[in-house]
Design a protein around this motif. Structure first.
Motif, PDB file in Angstrom:
ATOM      1  N   LEU A   1      19.181 127.232  11.264  1.00 32.42           N
ATOM      2  CA  LEU A   1      18.335 128.385  11.578  1.00 32.42           C
ATOM      3  C   LEU A   1      19.152 129.357  12.406  1.00 32.42           C
ATOM      4  O   LEU A   1      19.554 129.053  13.533  1.00 32.42           O
ATOM      5  CB  LEU A   1      17.083 127.948  12.352  1.00 32.42           C
ATOM      6  CG  LEU A   1      16.115 127.003  11.622  1.00 32.42           C
ATOM      7  CD1 LEU A   1      14.979 126.591  12.542  1.00 32.42           C
ATOM      8  CD2 LEU A   1      15.564 127.664  10.365  1.00 32.42           C
ATOM      9  N   LEU A   2      19.398 130.542  11.823  1.00 31.22           N
ATOM     10  CA  LEU A   2      20.118 131.614  12.500  1.00 31.22           C
ATOM     11  C   LEU A   2      19.199 132.836  12.569  1.00 31.22           C
ATOM     12  O   LEU A   2      18.136 132.867  11.927  1.00 31.22           O
ATOM     13  CB  LEU A   2      21.403 131.939  11.745  1.00 31.22           C
ATOM     14  CG  LEU A   2      22.460 130.812  11.707  1.00 31.22           C
ATOM     15  CD1 LEU A   2      23.648 131.236  10.864  1.00 31.22           C
ATOM     16  CD2 LEU A   2      22.900 130.410  13.100  1.00 31.22           C
ATOM     17  N   PRO A   3      19.574 133.849  13.345  1.00 27.58           N
ATOM     18  CA  PRO A   3      18.678 135.023  13.450  1.00 27.58           C
ATOM     19  C   PRO A   3      18.318 135.646  12.103  1.00 27.58           C
ATOM     20  O   PRO A   3      17.187 136.122  11.928  1.00 27.58           O
ATOM     21  CB  PRO A   3      19.473 135.992  14.331  1.00 27.58           C
ATOM     22  CG  PRO A   3      20.340 135.106  15.164  1.00 27.58           C
ATOM     23  CD  PRO A   3      20.700 133.950  14.292  1.00 27.58           C
TER      24      PRO A   3
ATOM     25  N   LEU B   1      17.279 136.466   5.746  1.00 25.46           N
ATOM     26  CA  LEU B   1      16.058 137.128   6.193  1.00 25.46           C
ATOM     27  C   LEU B   1      16.285 138.626   6.340  1.00 25.46           C
ATOM     28  O   LEU B   1      17.389 139.082   6.688  1.00 25.46           O
ATOM     29  CB  LEU B   1      15.597 136.532   7.525  1.00 25.46           C
ATOM     30  CG  LEU B   1      15.314 135.012   7.512  1.00 25.46           C
ATOM     31  CD1 LEU B   1      15.012 134.522   8.919  1.00 25.46           C
ATOM     32  CD2 LEU B   1      14.175 134.687   6.570  1.00 25.46           C
ATOM     33  N   ALA B   2      15.203 139.368   6.113  1.00 26.03           N
ATOM     34  CA  ALA B   2      15.282 140.829   6.227  1.00 26.03           C
ATOM     35  C   ALA B   2      15.284 141.270   7.680  1.00 26.03           C
ATOM     36  O   ALA B   2      15.860 142.321   8.012  1.00 26.03           O
ATOM     37  CB  ALA B   2      14.114 141.473   5.475  1.00 26.03           C
ATOM     38  N   HIS B   3      14.648 140.502   8.569  1.00 25.02           N
ATOM     39  CA  HIS B   3      14.606 140.836   9.996  1.00 25.02           C
ATOM     40  C   HIS B   3      15.004 139.593  10.804  1.00 25.02           C
ATOM     41  O   HIS B   3      15.085 138.481  10.276  1.00 25.02           O
ATOM     42  CB  HIS B   3      13.206 141.327  10.389  1.00 25.02           C
ATOM     43  CG  HIS B   3      12.747 142.516   9.597  1.00 25.02           C
ATOM     44  ND1 HIS B   3      13.173 143.797   9.841  1.00 25.02           N
ATOM     45  CD2 HIS B   3      11.890 142.603   8.532  1.00 25.02           C
ATOM     46  CE1 HIS B   3      12.616 144.633   8.997  1.00 25.02           C
ATOM     47  NE2 HIS B   3      11.821 143.934   8.173  1.00 25.02           N
TER      48      HIS B   3
ATOM     49  N   ASP C   1      13.421 134.398  16.195  1.00 25.82           N
ATOM     50  CA  ASP C   1      13.807 133.687  17.424  1.00 25.82           C
ATOM     51  C   ASP C   1      14.220 132.270  17.028  1.00 25.82           C
ATOM     52  O   ASP C   1      13.376 131.408  16.774  1.00 25.82           O
ATOM     53  CB  ASP C   1      12.632 133.669  18.405  1.00 25.82           C
ATOM     54  CG  ASP C   1      13.031 133.125  19.762  1.00 25.82           C
ATOM     55  OD1 ASP C   1      14.209 132.726  19.921  1.00 25.82           O
ATOM     56  OD2 ASP C   1      12.173 133.082  20.661  1.00 25.82           O
ATOM     57  N   GLU C   2      15.519 132.063  16.943  1.00 27.01           N
ATOM     58  CA  GLU C   2      16.013 130.769  16.457  1.00 27.01           C
ATOM     59  C   GLU C   2      15.726 129.631  17.429  1.00 27.01           C
ATOM     60  O   GLU C   2      15.640 128.467  17.023  1.00 27.01           O
ATOM     61  CB  GLU C   2      17.520 130.863  16.205  1.00 27.01           C
ATOM     62  CG  GLU C   2      18.318 131.307  17.416  1.00 27.01           C
ATOM     63  CD  GLU C   2      19.792 131.403  17.124  1.00 27.01           C
ATOM     64  OE1 GLU C   2      20.244 130.660  16.233  1.00 27.01           O
ATOM     65  OE2 GLU C   2      20.487 132.198  17.769  1.00 27.01           O
TER      66      GLU C   2
ATOM     67  N   LEU D   1       9.103 129.872  11.371  1.00 25.93           N
ATOM     68  CA  LEU D   1      10.017 130.874  11.918  1.00 25.93           C
ATOM     69  C   LEU D   1       9.215 131.825  12.800  1.00 25.93           C
ATOM     70  O   LEU D   1       8.249 132.445  12.334  1.00 25.93           O
ATOM     71  CB  LEU D   1      10.707 131.644  10.791  1.00 25.93           C
ATOM     72  CG  LEU D   1      11.419 130.783   9.729  1.00 25.93           C
ATOM     73  CD1 LEU D   1      11.991 131.672   8.624  1.00 25.93           C
ATOM     74  CD2 LEU D   1      12.519 129.946  10.359  1.00 25.93           C
ATOM     75  N   ILE D   2       9.610 131.941  14.053  1.00 28.57           N
ATOM     76  CA  ILE D   2       8.923 132.818  15.002  1.00 28.57           C
ATOM     77  C   ILE D   2       9.603 134.196  14.967  1.00 28.57           C
ATOM     78  O   ILE D   2      10.826 134.299  15.145  1.00 28.57           O
ATOM     79  CB  ILE D   2       8.962 132.224  16.422  1.00 28.57           C
ATOM     80  CG1 ILE D   2       8.400 130.797  16.423  1.00 28.57           C
ATOM     81  CG2 ILE D   2       8.179 133.096  17.389  1.00 28.57           C
ATOM     82  CD1 ILE D   2       6.984 130.667  15.950  1.00 28.57           C
ATOM     83  N   LYS D   3       8.814 135.227  14.757  1.00 26.49           N
ATOM     84  CA  LYS D   3       9.352 136.588  14.661  1.00 26.49           C
ATOM     85  C   LYS D   3       9.672 137.128  16.050  1.00 26.49           C
ATOM     86  O   LYS D   3       8.943 136.886  17.012  1.00 26.49           O
ATOM     87  CB  LYS D   3       8.339 137.503  13.985  1.00 26.49           C
ATOM     88  CG  LYS D   3       7.997 137.109  12.556  1.00 26.49           C
ATOM     89  CD  LYS D   3       6.947 138.043  11.977  1.00 26.49           C
ATOM     90  CE  LYS D   3       6.590 137.662  10.550  1.00 26.49           C
ATOM     91  NZ  LYS D   3       5.553 138.545   9.966  1.00 26.49           N
TER      92      LYS D   3
END
Length: 261
Positions: free
Chosen positions: A29-31, A47-49, A52-53, A69-71
């Motif tokens: 899991l990366l940004p 991911l497009a945006h 929070d990894e 995945l937390i935005k």
């Protein structure tokens, strides 16, 4: 089969599996990158945006894997994953592989640093324990030497315990009537009993005691008479009649001898 849903705060990805997960999957899991690898299932997306990894996580269940995945910025994304060409994907993979290697190296360094700190703390505790033990042994030896050099005198007797004795309280005076107060009362001491005289000591003397010779001849047993003896017994013992006659002859002196004296 992969299901993707989102809301204002998070993105939920459910990956269904046909068999039980027997080994730990490889999850990255990366940004702006996501990878889930558990052969034969491989899921990779850009991911497009940013996310929070640190707060994002992956949960492995019985027949599925749930990735949350937390935005970083709340809101609904119009496009969740990027669409890239093969060349861009290849270039991105190289960049991400370098990032993963750098992160793994940094993680290993942090692990080694924590291990070194833990090991250093253990060594310091061991050194402190050994130092304290040596100091205690040194103090004990010094105290033992001091006790040997200074020998205290031993008490040869046991001191008796002093027990406080309570004296009886004096009785309170009894109030007397006016008639008894007018009569003088004289307290006479009790008559002294005469001491009993001791008997006088006896005079010492000397008592002379003389013993006479007496021979008692035991009679023979009737059952032993007439039996032959294996030895010879000499008749050295004088008969009582002979003994008395001999004494009389020795005690009687002739008259001529008495007159001469």
């Amino acid at each position: 089969m992969v299901q993707v849903t989102q809301n204002d705060e998070e993105i939920k990805i459910i990956i269904e599996m046909n068999r039980l997960i027997t080994r730990r999957p490889d999850v990255v899991l990366l940004p702006t990158y996501l990878k889930f690898n558990n052969p034969p299932i491989f899921f990779e997306r850009h991911l497009a945006h940013e996310i929070d990894e640190v707060a994002s996580y992956c949960r492995i269940l019985k027949n599925e894997a749930r990735i949350v995945l937390i935005k970083k910025r709340k809101g609904i994304w119009d496009e969740i994953f990027k669409k890239l060409s093969k060349e861009e994907l290849f270039q991105k993979r190289l960049e991400i592989s370098d990032i993963i290697v750098a992160r793994n190296k940094e993680r290993d360094e942090r692990i080694l640093e924590r291990y070194d700190q833990k090991r250093r703390a253990e060594i310091e505790r061991e050194v402190q324990r050994e130092t304290a033990m040596r100091e205690r042994v040194k103090k004990f030896q010094e105290q033992a030497c001091h006790d040997v050099m200074t020998i205290a005198p031993k008490e040869t007797h046991i001191k008796p315990k002093v027990v406080p004795v309570k004296l009886p309280q004096a009785p309170k005076p009894i109030p007397q009537s006016p008639q008894s107060q007018s009569i003088p009362v004289t307290n006479r001491p009790p008559a002294a009993t005469p001491a009993r005289a001791l008997p006088a000591l006896r005079n010492s003397g000397k008592i002379n005691v003389s013993f006479t010779n007496f021979i008692y001849v035991t009679p023979k047993r009737e059952s032993q008479e007439g039996k032959p003896r294996p030895f010879v017994v000499e008749d050295d013992v004088q008969k009582p009649s002979e003994y008395t006659n001999q004494n009389q002859s020795t005690n009687v002196r002739p008259a001529s001898a008495a007159a001469a004296n």
